[in-house]
Design a protein around this motif. Structure first.
Motif, short mmCIF file in Angstrom:
data_model
loop_
_atom_site.label_atom_id
_atom_site.label_comp_id
_atom_site.label_asym_id
_atom_site.label_seq_id
_atom_site.Cartn_x
_atom_site.Cartn_y
_atom_site.Cartn_z
N GLY A 96 -7.40 13.27 29.34
CA GLY A 96 -7.69 12.16 30.25
C GLY A 96 -9.02 12.37 30.93
O GLY A 96 -9.54 13.48 30.99
N ARG A 97 -9.58 11.33 31.47
CA ARG A 97 -10.91 11.41 32.08
C ARG A 97 -10.75 11.58 33.59
O ARG A 97 -10.45 10.63 34.31
CB ARG A 97 -11.72 10.16 31.75
N ARG A 98 -10.96 12.79 34.05
CA ARG A 98 -10.91 13.07 35.49
C ARG A 98 -11.80 14.26 35.81
O ARG A 98 -11.90 15.20 35.03
CB ARG A 98 -9.47 13.35 35.93
N GLU A 99 -12.44 14.19 36.93
CA GLU A 99 -13.27 15.30 37.39
C GLU A 99 -12.37 16.39 37.98
O GLU A 99 -11.29 16.11 38.51
CB GLU A 99 -14.29 14.82 38.42
N ILE A 100 -12.83 17.62 37.89
CA ILE A 100 -12.05 18.76 38.40
C ILE A 100 -12.96 19.67 39.21
O ILE A 100 -14.17 19.73 38.99
CB ILE A 100 -11.38 19.55 37.27
#
Length: 349
Positions: free
Chosen positions: A44-48
């Motif tokens: 999935g596309r998410r910043e961490i």
């Protein structure tokens, strides 16, 4: 998921790095966000934030990351400790670091040599690490997270000695280091040993005007490793029902305690009350084998001192974690010592 090709620019593998950190560095080198790389591997596309979370990858996701990075899965396994743990049913899982665990920033001097756009973050069970190449202390204490140890060479040498100790003793070394650290914490908090010249000197070198909790591991580190080595000597004898002098009928705990004081160069401080913490450890690690059984037992096999040790009570079940959680000794750094029960001078043989 499904890039099926390596990204244009690769990054060097850093031993001990977290998966989240590696993904962040790989993304930054290619002008991408971490969300882009996670999207490629099926997360999935998410910043961490690699300081706050870790990424657990399933087998397929790890293979995809290896392709993106131009590496083999085996290379990622060797470099990234948490990459060896599958994510379970999910291809990619974000995990918040549990209490007492997390990452420390890699030595800044090492990072400058690689010229990475973002720093690497190393998985750290303890709240510190040491870069022996550049004599730097790596910790989690905000602006004090990296300190030069150029004027404390004994701390750097201690870290190298600790690694040799861990290889020689095996997994049981972590329990002994944990107990040794707790004994040092007892000494430091009770003031019995903290007034000794060496600890005050190390605090002065660090530029501390008063004692700080975050600095305690640096201040006591050499004594912790020396004490753990001494504990291992005694535990090897206990494993075969022997006392410190190699005999089977008596333990001679006082002789071992005096020997520890000589090794540490703190005999006077131990005699003045510092031995109490050691006696509490001895109580927890007392020999439970009856004298008759000891007398009938076989002597230790040749070369046993060079073999890795088997866990002994009260550390039969070894767990990874911060030393204060792993230790059998109950007190905590920064908490009052008034609740610690003193058992007296008598110890069972």
């Amino acid at each position: 998921m499904g890039s099926s090709r390596a990204l244009p620019l690769q990054v060097a593998l850093v031993a001990g790095e977290s998966v989240a950190s590696f993904i962040g560095r790989l993304a930054a080198a290619n002008g991408l966000g971490t969300a882009d790389v996670l999207g490629y591997v099926g997360g999935g596309r998410r910043e961490i934030d690699p300081q706050a979370v870790e990424i657990r990858l399933g087998a397929a996701a790890l293979e995809e990351l290896a392709v993106l990075a131009g590496r083999s899965v085996e290379q990622l396994h060797r470099a990234l400790p948490t990459a060896r743990r599958a994510a379970g049913s999910s291809p990619v899982r974000t995990v918040v670091w549990s209490a007492g665990q997390g990452v420390v920033q890699q030595c800044a001097v090492c990072g400058q040599a690689r010229r990475d756009a973002v720093p690497a973050w190393l998985v750290a069970v303890q709240e510190f690490d040491v870069c022996t190449r550049h004599a730097r202390w790596l910790g989690r204490a905000g602006s004090r997270s990296q300190l030069s140890l150029a004027d404390l060479p004994e701390v750097v040498r201690t870290h190298e000695r600790r690694r040799r100790f861990e290889r020689r003793v095996g997994p049981y070394a972590q329990a002994l280091l944990a107990d040794a650290f707790q004994v040092a914490v007892y000494w430091w908090q009770c003031g019995q040993m903290a007034s000794s010249g060496r600890w005050a000197h190390r605090e002065a070198v660090l530029g501390l005007s008063r004692r700080r909790l975050w600095a305690v591991p640096i201040v006591v580190y050499p004594e912790v490793v020396t004490l753990a080595e001494a504990m291992a000597v005694r535990e090897r004898q206990r494993c075969y029902g022997r006392g410190f002098d190699g005999q089977t009928a008596r333990w001679h705990t006082g002789r071992w305690t005096r020997w520890v004081g000589e090794r540490l160069g703190l005999s006077e401080e131990l005699a003045a009350g510092g031995e109490r913490a050691l006696n509490l450890w001895l109580m927890a690690h007392r020999n439970s084998v009856p004298v008759v059984a000891r007398l009938a037992g076989s002597p230790p096999p040749p070369g046993y001192r060079a073999q890795q040790m088997q866990p002994l009570a009260p550390h039969r079940r070894l767990v990874a974690g911060p030393w204060e959680e792993v230790s059998c000794l109950p007190w905590r750094l920064g908490e009052p010592m008034t609740s610690v029960t003193w058992q007296g001078e008598g110890f069972p043989a």
